[in-house]
Design a protein around this motif. Structure first.
Motif, short mmCIF file in Angstrom:
data_model
loop_
_atom_site.label_atom_id
_atom_site.label_comp_id
_atom_site.label_asym_id
_atom_site.label_seq_id
_atom_site.Cartn_x
_atom_site.Cartn_y
_atom_site.Cartn_z
N THR B 19 0.86 -1.19 0.00
CA THR B 19 0.00 0.00 0.00
C THR B 19 0.88 1.23 0.00
OG1 THR B 19 -1.74 1.21 1.19
CG2 THR B 19 -0.13 0.05 2.54
N HIS B 20 0.39 2.31 -0.53
CA HIS B 20 1.12 3.57 -0.41
C HIS B 20 0.65 4.39 0.80
CE1 HIS B 20 2.62 3.66 -4.86
NE2 HIS B 20 3.46 3.06 -4.06
N ALA B 21 -0.43 3.95 1.42
CA ALA B 21 -0.91 4.67 2.60
C ALA B 21 0.11 4.57 3.73
CB ALA B 21 -2.25 4.10 3.05
N CYS B 22 0.28 5.65 4.49
CA CYS B 22 1.30 5.65 5.54
C CYS B 22 1.01 6.76 6.55
CB CYS B 22 2.69 5.86 4.93
SG CYS B 22 4.04 5.64 6.13
N PRO B 23 1.16 6.46 7.85
CA PRO B 23 0.98 7.53 8.84
C PRO B 23 2.13 8.53 8.83
CG PRO B 23 1.64 5.48 9.92
CD PRO B 23 1.42 5.16 8.47
N LEU B 24 3.31 8.10 8.36
CA LEU B 24 4.44 9.02 8.27
C LEU B 24 4.44 9.70 6.91
CD1 LEU B 24 5.24 7.27 10.75
CD2 LEU B 24 7.61 7.46 9.99
N HIS B 25 5.08 10.85 6.83
CA HIS B 25 5.28 11.46 5.52
C HIS B 25 6.65 12.10 5.46
CE1 HIS B 25 2.55 13.66 8.15
NE2 HIS B 25 3.04 14.79 7.70
N CYS B 26 7.65 11.24 5.39
CA CYS B 26 9.04 11.66 5.34
C CYS B 26 9.30 12.39 4.02
CB CYS B 26 9.97 10.45 5.43
SG CYS B 26 9.62 9.40 6.87
N GLY B 27 10.19 13.35 4.07
CA GLY B 27 10.48 14.16 2.89
C GLY B 27 11.27 13.44 1.82
N TYR B 28 11.73 12.22 2.13
CA TYR B 28 12.49 11.42 1.15
C TYR B 28 11.77 10.11 0.83
CZ TYR B 28 13.61 9.78 5.78
OH TYR B 28 13.48 9.37 7.08
N CYS B 29 10.46 10.07 1.08
CA CYS B 29 9.68 8.84 0.89
C CYS B 29 10.06 8.17 -0.44
CB CYS B 29 8.19 9.16 0.89
SG CYS B 29 7.17 7.69 0.66
N SER B 30 10.20 6.84 -0.40
CA SER B 30 10.59 6.12 -1.61
C SER B 30 9.41 5.81 -2.51
CB SER B 30 11.32 4.83 -1.24
OG SER B 30 10.46 3.98 -0.52
N ASN B 31 8.21 6.11 -2.06
CA ASN B 31 7.04 5.93 -2.94
C ASN B 31 7.09 6.99 -4.04
OD1 ASN B 31 4.68 5.05 -0.27
ND2 ASN B 31 6.14 3.80 -1.39
N PRO B 32 6.42 6.71 -5.15
CA PRO B 32 6.44 7.69 -6.24
C PRO B 32 5.62 8.94 -5.89
CG PRO B 32 4.99 5.85 -6.77
CD PRO B 32 5.68 5.49 -5.50
N LEU B 33 5.84 10.00 -6.64
CA LEU B 33 5.09 11.24 -6.39
C LEU B 33 3.60 11.01 -6.60
CD1 LEU B 33 7.45 13.84 -8.12
CD2 LEU B 33 7.21 13.38 -5.68
N GLU B 34 3.28 10.18 -7.60
CA GLU B 34 1.87 9.84 -7.85
C GLU B 34 1.55 8.58 -7.05
OE1 GLU B 34 -0.66 11.32 -9.41
OE2 GLU B 34 0.69 13.02 -9.61
N LEU B 35 0.90 8.76 -5.92
CA LEU B 35 0.61 7.62 -5.06
C LEU B 35 -0.64 6.89 -5.54
CD1 LEU B 35 1.27 9.51 -1.72
CD2 LEU B 35 2.78 7.85 -2.81
N THR B 36 -0.64 5.58 -5.32
CA THR B 36 -1.79 4.76 -5.71
C THR B 36 -2.87 4.84 -4.63
OG1 THR B 36 -0.43 3.23 -6.96
CG2 THR B 36 -2.54 2.39 -6.18
N ARG B 37 -4.09 5.11 -5.04
CA ARG B 37 -5.16 5.19 -4.05
C ARG B 37 -5.56 3.77 -3.62
NH1 ARG B 37 -8.60 6.48 -8.76
NH2 ARG B 37 -8.23 8.70 -8.49
N ARG B 38 -6.14 3.69 -2.42
CA ARG B 38 -6.38 2.38 -1.81
C ARG B 38 -7.34 1.53 -2.63
NH1 ARG B 38 -5.41 1.25 4.21
NH2 ARG B 38 -4.74 -0.56 3.02
N SER B 39 -8.28 2.18 -3.30
CA SER B 39 -9.25 1.41 -4.07
C SER B 39 -8.61 0.72 -5.28
CB SER B 39 -10.39 2.33 -4.54
OG SER B 39 -9.86 3.37 -5.35
#
Lengths: 90, 372
Positions: B19-39
Motif C-alpha cells: 500500500t502507499h498509505a502511511c501515517p508518516l510522511h518523510c520528505g524522502y519517501c521512496s514511494n512515487p510522487l503519484e501515489l496509488t489510491r487504496r481502491s
C-alpha cells in the motif's frame, strides 16, 4: 584426544536461519534477512550435520567416514568457523 | 548458482509494496510522487497469487513494505501466502500499529523478520523528520520484536538533518537489540529529488559519519551488523543499482505494476507491465521494461568499454534519467560520466538550509505534494 582450538562447540543453525531446498535453482539454501547462502558441493552435507548435538570432532569423524580420502579434518573446522562468523551457525 | 539455472538468471527477492498509505510522511519517501489510491490496490487473492508466482520464479525473500504494510488488514494472509510459497518474509515498517496482538498474528502466519525505520536517535527530531509522532511506538515495536525472538533490523535514511547523529543512531540500535543497522544515505529520486535542496548533506558530514561507522565496526566484534549504503553524489562512483537491471530483484507496486526497481515508475517510456495482465515469469523474462537495460548490450560509452561495466552496471537508470533526461546514459554519479559535473557541483554546494520540505499530505494518498 584433545580438541584443537575452535573445535569445542556444537554447531547448530542460528535461530533465524531457514534452510530449504530451492527447486528452481536445484540448490540448498540458507536464508536470513537480506542474505542468501548457497550451499555448494559438500557444504550441504556438512551443514546437515550441524544439529546442535554433534561436536565439531563428531562432524569431522562422520564426514571422514562418508568421504574417505577427502581433507575433512583440515577443511571442515575452519569452514564451520567461517559460517559461525557470518552468522549462519552458532 | 548451478549451471542448470535458466537464462536470464532468476530473481532472488521481491519488494512487495502492499500500500502507499502511511501515517508518516518523510520528505524522502521512496514511494512515487503519484501515489496509488487504496481502491486501486491488489486484493488479498491477487497478492496470494503474486507470492505463488514469485516462489515459482525463484524468489526466496520478500520485503513486505509500503507505505505502511500494517495498514493492510490482510497482511497476515499475505504472509501466509509467502510462507506457503517458500519465501522468507521480512516486514518493513514504521512500527506504527505494531502491537502485541498484531505481531503475534504475523508471527503465527510465518513472519520471519522485521525491519523498523527510525528517522533520528532523538525522539523529537525523529518525529519531526517523519512528520508524525511515532518514536515511542517505534521503541515499543522494537521491544516486541525482540521479545518474539524475531531478527530486528533498523533502517535509517541519512541526510543533512541526522548525519551528525550516526553515533547516537548506532547506540540506539544496540540498545534496542538490533541485529542489523542499515545506514542508508538518502537517494535522490521522487520525493527525495523534489526535496534535494533540503536533504543534501555537506562533504564534511558524510566524512564524519563514515569515520563514525568505521570506528564502530572496529569496536563491535559481535554487535549488530552495520550496513553503510553509499552516498553516490559524493563518491564519484556509480552504485551497482539493484545489483543490475532485472538481475536480482523485482518490485510489485500496490496496483500490481511490476518494476525492476521501486523508483523506475518515474521513467517516462518504460511502459511497465502489470500482474493483472501478464504472468510474472513472462514479465521477468520477456517484458520490454525488464529486458530494456538488462545486461550490458544497451550501454553506450563510457560504460560500454569500461572495465567496471559488470560491477556497477552503468549505475542507476533512474538517476541517469533524472539528471540527463536519458535513462540510457551513464549515471552522472560516475566520475567518468560526461555529466558528472552536475553532481559534483551539487555535492560541493550542499544543502540549502532554508529550503522547504515538501511532503505527502497525511490522510491523502494521491497527488499529495504540499508545502509544510
Amino acid at each position: 584426544m584433545t580438541a584443537a582450538p575452535g573445535t569445542d562447540w556444537r554447531p547448530a543453525l542460528a535461530p533465524a536461519v531457514v534452510r530449504r531446498h530451492d527447486p528452481v535453482r536445484d540448490a540448498d539454501l540458507l536464508l536470513l534477512p537480506e542474505r542468501v547462502g548457497v550451499l555448494t558441493g559438500s557444504a550441504a552435507a556438512v551443514v546437515g550435520l550441524c544439529d546442535g548435538t554433534r561436536g565439531v570432532d563428531d562432524i569431522v569423524d562422520d564426514l571422514a567416514e562418508r568421504f574417505p580420502g577427502a581433507p575433512v579434518a583440515t577443511d571442515v573446522p575452519p569452514f564451520l568457523e567461517r559460517l559461525r562468523k557470518e552468522g549462519w551457525l552458532r | 548458482m548451478t549451471s542448470a539455472t535458466p537464462s536470464p538468471a532468476r530473481p532472488w527477492a521481491l519488494l512487495a509494496e502492499l500500500t502507499h498509505a502511511c501515517p508518516l510522511h518523510c520528505g524522502y519517501c521512496s514511494n512515487p510522487l503519484e501515489l496509488t489510491r487504496r481502491s486501486r490496490e491488489l486484493t488479498t487473492e491477487q497478492w496470494t497469487d503474486v507470492m505463488r508466482q514469485a516462489g515459482e520464479l525463484g524468489v526466496v525473500h520478500t520485503h513486505l513494505s509500503g507505505g505502511e504494510p500494517l495498514l493492510r488488514r490482510d497482511l497476515e494472509r499475505i504472509v501466509t501466502a509467502a510462507e506457503a510459497a517458500g519465501i522468507y518474509t521480512q516486514l518493513v515498517t514504521s512500527g506504527v500499529g505494531l502491537d502485541q496482538a498484531r505481531l503475534d498474528a504475523l508471527a503465527s502466519a510465518g513472519l520471519r523478520s522485521v525491519q523498523l525505520s527510525v528517522q533520528h536517535a532523538d525522539p523529537r527530531a525523529s518525529d519531526r523528520i517523519g512528520g508524525h509522532r511515532s518514536f515511542a511506538e517505534k521503541e515499543r515495536a522494537a521491544q516486541l520484536v525482540r521479545a518474539a525472538g524475531l531478527p530486528l533490523g533498523l533502517n535509517v535514511v541519512l541526510h543533512r538533518e541526522n548525519l551528525d547523529a550516526v553515533d547516537d543512531l548506532i547506540e540506539l540500535g544496540i540498545s534496542w537489540g538490533a541485529d542489523r543497522i542499515e545506514l542508508a544515505n538518502v537517494q535522490f529520486y521522487g520525493w527525495g529529488l523534489l526535496n534535494r535542496a533540503a536533504l543534501l548533506p555537506t562533504r564534511a558530514q558524510i566524512a564524519g559519519a563514515r569515520d563514525a561507522v568505521e570506528r564502530w565496526r572496529d569496536r563491535l566484534a559481535t554487535g549488530p551488523e552495520l550496513v553503510w549504503v553509499v552516498p553516490d553524489y559524493f563518491d564519484g562512483v556509480a552504485k551497482p543499482c539493484m545489483g543490475g537491471w532485472g538481475a536480482v530483484s523485482l518490485t510489485v507496486t500496490p496496483d500490481g505494476t511490476v518494476l525492476p526497481c521501486p523508483a523506475a515508475a518515474a521513467l517516462p517510456d518504460l511502459d511497465p507491465p502489470n500482474i493483472r495482465d501478464h504472468p510474472l515469469h513472462w514479465i521477468w523474462d520477456h517484458s520490454k521494461a525488464f529486458t530494456r537495460y538488462r545486461g550490458t548490450d544497451w550501454m553506450a560509452d563510457p560504460c560500454r568499454s569500461c572495465s567496471r561495466r559488470d560491477e556497477d552496471f552503468g549505475g542507476c537508470r533512474c538517476q541517469a534519467y533524472a539528471l540527463t533526461g536519458d535513462a540510457g546514459r551513464t549515471d552522472p554519479a560516475c566520475r567518468l560520466s560526461p555529466e558528472h559535473g552536475v553532481i559534483r557541483a551539487l555535492a560541493d554546494e550542499g544543502a540549502d538550509a532554508t529550503a522547504p520540505v515538501r511532503r505527502r499530505v497525511p490522510g491523502r494518498s494521491e497527488g499529495a505534494a504540499a508545502r509544510v
